[in-house]
Design a protein around this motif. Structure first.
Motif, PDB file in Angstrom:
ATOM      1  N   GLN A  45      16.982  22.171  16.145  1.00 52.74           N
ATOM      2  CA  GLN A  45      18.227  22.805  15.687  1.00 52.74           C
ATOM      3  C   GLN A  45      19.087  21.786  14.935  1.00 52.74           C
ATOM      4  OE1 GLN A  45      20.243  25.251  18.601  1.00 52.74           O
ATOM      5  NE2 GLN A  45      22.212  25.047  17.587  1.00 52.74           N
ATOM      6  N   ARG A  46      19.655  22.237  13.798  1.00 51.09           N
ATOM      7  CA  ARG A  46      20.510  21.375  12.987  1.00 51.09           C
ATOM      8  C   ARG A  46      21.806  21.037  13.733  1.00 51.09           C
ATOM      9  NH1 ARG A  46      19.141  21.777   7.228  1.00 51.09           N
ATOM     10  NH2 ARG A  46      16.872  21.880   7.323  1.00 51.09           N
ATOM     11  N   SER A  47      22.483  19.987  13.276  1.00 48.51           N
ATOM     12  CA  SER A  47      23.758  19.625  13.905  1.00 48.51           C
ATOM     13  C   SER A  47      24.854  20.569  13.426  1.00 48.51           C
ATOM     14  CB  SER A  47      24.128  18.190  13.555  1.00 48.51           C
ATOM     15  OG  SER A  47      24.485  18.097  12.195  1.00 48.51           O
ATOM     16  N   ASP A  48      25.898  20.678  14.266  1.00 45.03           N
ATOM     17  CA  ASP A  48      27.042  21.520  13.902  1.00 45.03           C
ATOM     18  C   ASP A  48      27.835  20.886  12.770  1.00 45.03           C
ATOM     19  OD1 ASP A  48      26.903  23.771  15.484  1.00 45.03           O
ATOM     20  OD2 ASP A  48      27.744  22.737  17.226  1.00 45.03           O
ATOM     21  N   LEU A 100      26.842  30.198  14.388  1.00 43.76           N
ATOM     22  CA  LEU A 100      26.314  31.532  14.691  1.00 43.76           C
ATOM     23  C   LEU A 100      24.920  31.713  14.070  1.00 43.76           C
ATOM     24  CD1 LEU A 100      27.178  34.188  16.062  1.00 43.76           C
ATOM     25  CD2 LEU A 100      28.044  34.949  13.869  1.00 43.76           C
ATOM     26  N   LEU A 101      24.774  31.258  12.811  1.00 44.60           N
ATOM     27  CA  LEU A 101      23.462  31.354  12.157  1.00 44.60           C
ATOM     28  C   LEU A 101      22.418  30.572  12.954  1.00 44.60           C
ATOM     29  CD1 LEU A 101      24.291  30.923   8.359  1.00 44.60           C
ATOM     30  CD2 LEU A 101      23.325  32.932   9.451  1.00 44.60           C
ATOM     31  N   GLY A 132      19.511  26.602   9.309  1.00 47.65           N
ATOM     32  CA  GLY A 132      20.951  26.820   9.228  1.00 47.65           C
ATOM     33  C   GLY A 132      21.347  27.847   8.179  1.00 47.65           C
ATOM     34  N   ASP A 133      20.352  28.501   7.559  1.00 47.27           N
ATOM     35  CA  ASP A 133      20.680  29.515   6.558  1.00 47.27           C
ATOM     36  C   ASP A 133      20.254  30.912   7.015  1.00 47.27           C
ATOM     37  OD1 ASP A 133      17.974  29.399   6.413  1.00 47.27           O
ATOM     38  OD2 ASP A 133      17.840  29.064   4.259  1.00 47.27           O
ATOM     39  N   ASN A 244      20.221  38.174   7.177  1.00 45.95           N
ATOM     40  CA  ASN A 244      19.053  37.777   6.361  1.00 45.95           C
ATOM     41  C   ASN A 244      17.861  38.691   6.614  1.00 45.95           C
ATOM     42  OD1 ASN A 244      20.851  35.497   6.423  1.00 45.95           O
ATOM     43  ND2 ASN A 244      19.251  34.432   5.310  1.00 45.95           N
ATOM     44  N   ALA A 245      17.701  39.099   7.887  1.00 45.04           N
ATOM     45  CA  ALA A 245      16.611  40.013   8.214  1.00 45.04           C
ATOM     46  C   ALA A 245      16.854  41.362   7.547  1.00 45.04           C
ATOM     47  CB  ALA A 245      16.500  40.170   9.724  1.00 45.04           C
TER      48      ALA A 245
END
Ligand code: ZN
Length: 416
Positions: A45-48, A100-101, A132-133, A244-245
């Motif tokens: 998971q990416r950083s905030d 949230l993403l 993150g997108d 996105n879905a």
């Protein structure tokens, strides 16, 4: 010791803490806080993102080996160090939209893995990453290959788990206790103590340090958008989540709707219609190939009328378009069975340019040398039997190669 508060409350977006250390280096300014709700990059998971004292946080990373020191990186070029001295208060805001993403992608990944548990008797977790997108990737280790029908089932099952609004809980155990948890999955080295477990009401149970919702309904729609072989037994599954879905599904729906309208068939009949069309196209392609071959034979026969005579031999060098190498070989061989004292060279183009050279059985001239010599001149190469030589991979202009080959052959054959 630093408190990783995002584990207690992943929904908290604003908090106050104390600045306990300021790290200043070349092009680097980073803060340690007394506690943090910022999620550092890790576990896929990416950083905030967010702000501390209104200064943008560009990155958050664990520092040192104990995973208890977190550095919050600021934009060094635009940071007023007066605002961030040790002992000062840190007023922190987390970019909720971005978090949230990440939470959607992360929790959604557990739902897909849980769906895979239903499909495969032997299943291994081979990692995941989220960008993150609103998209993510999970790597599944399976004993059998993942089919396109499996992808439909994974999509359906993971969305059903989302709609069932399952309860998501997290708790800590010791490393020894991990092995006692039924069906728990992990592929990372366990920490020495305090192993965090996420349990989606039994749908998926995993060792995980990321941020999750408390209910699966919050994940929103899931669309699997890609399936690629990663390595032996491991398949890469790409997915989109939430809006996105929806966007991905809309693209699919629009395409189906357009095709349905274009072909004037109901969408339920679209696949059968496409298969029927495909069969028809294949049949037409076969017929066209036969016609082209016949036409090529006719062109070859015609070209013999314009043969150049060298003593008792006849030489034909001809350009044939719309015919592939195999068809040219076959046409040349067929012609050689009924012709005498004939040398025939076909220069054709099927992707790249090729040459097929043949001589009738009553001749025994060296065809290979002039053909291969010409092929090399145009970047190709070739070989074959004395009565049937093939060269390929040439680039250039077909008519120029025809003229060049004819001149070379005339010189060579005149010497025989
Ligand atoms: Zn997780």
């Amino acid at each position: 010791m630093l408190k990783l508060k995002y584990w207690d409350d992943p929904y908290r977006t604003e908090f106050r803490a104390e600045i306990v250390n300021v790290v200043v280096g070349a092009d680097v300014v980073a803060l340690e806080l007394s506690e943090t709700y910022f999620h550092p990059e890790g576990g896929g998971q990416r950083s905030d993102r967010g702000t501390i004292n209104a200064l943008p946080v560009t990155d958050v990373q664990f520092s040192g080996g104990d995973h208890r020191t977190v550095l919050h990186y600021l934009d060094a070029a635009h940071t007023n160090l007066e605002k961030i001295k040790p002992g000062q208060a840190a007023v922190c805001k987390i970019d909720w939209e971005y978090r949230l993403l990440n939470m959607r992608s992360h929790t959604g990944c557990h739902l897909i893995y849980g769906a895979a548990r239903k499909l495969y008797r032997e299943l291994g977790y081979a990692g995941f990453s989220i960008t993150g997108d609103g998209t993510g990737t999970v790597y599944l280790n399976t004993s059998r290959s993942i089919t396109s029908e499996d992808i439909h089932k994974l999509t359906q099952l993971s969305n059903m788990a989302m709609l069932e609004d399952l309860n998501i809980t997290t708790y800590f155990v010791t490393p020894n206790e991990v092995t006692n948890i039924k069906n728990v999955v992990y592929n990372v080295k366990l920490p020495e103590r305090d192993v965090r477990i996420v349990d989606i009401n039994g749908w998926d149970v995993a060792v995980c340090s990321g941020t999750h919702f408390t209910r699966t309904i919050e994940v929103g729609p899931i669309a699997i958008i890609g399936r690629t072989k990663h390595k032996k037994d491991v398949t890469r599954i790409d997915y989109a989540i939430g809006k996105n879905a929806l966007d991905e599904n809309m693209i699919t729906h629009r395409a189906i709707s357009k095709m349905s309208s274009f072909f004037n068939v109901n969408r339920n009949e679209l696949v059968a219609h496409a298969e029927k069309l495909n069969n028809e196209v294949e049949e037409k392609t076969r017929q066209l190939k036969k016609v082209r071959e016949k036409y090529s034979e006719y062109e070859l026969l015609n070209s013999i009328n314009n043969a150049v005579e060298i003593g008792t031999m006849r030489l034909v060098v001809v350009a044939l378009r719309n015919v592939d190498q195999n068809a040219a070989r076959s046409a040349a061989s067929k012609l050689m069975k009924r012709e005498a004292r004939l040398v025939l060279c076909i220069v054709g183009e099927s992707g790249r340019i090729f040459i097929v050279g043949a001589q009738s059985h009553d001749l025994d001239v060296n065809l290979a040398s002039p053909i291969i010599q010409t092929a090399k001149k145009y970047g190709g190469g070739g070989g074959g039997r004395p009565h049937l030589i093939t060269a390929g991979g040439l680039t250039g202009d077909v008519d120029t190669i025809v003229d060049d080959l004819q001149s070379t052959l005339l010189r060579n054959l005149a010497e025989v």
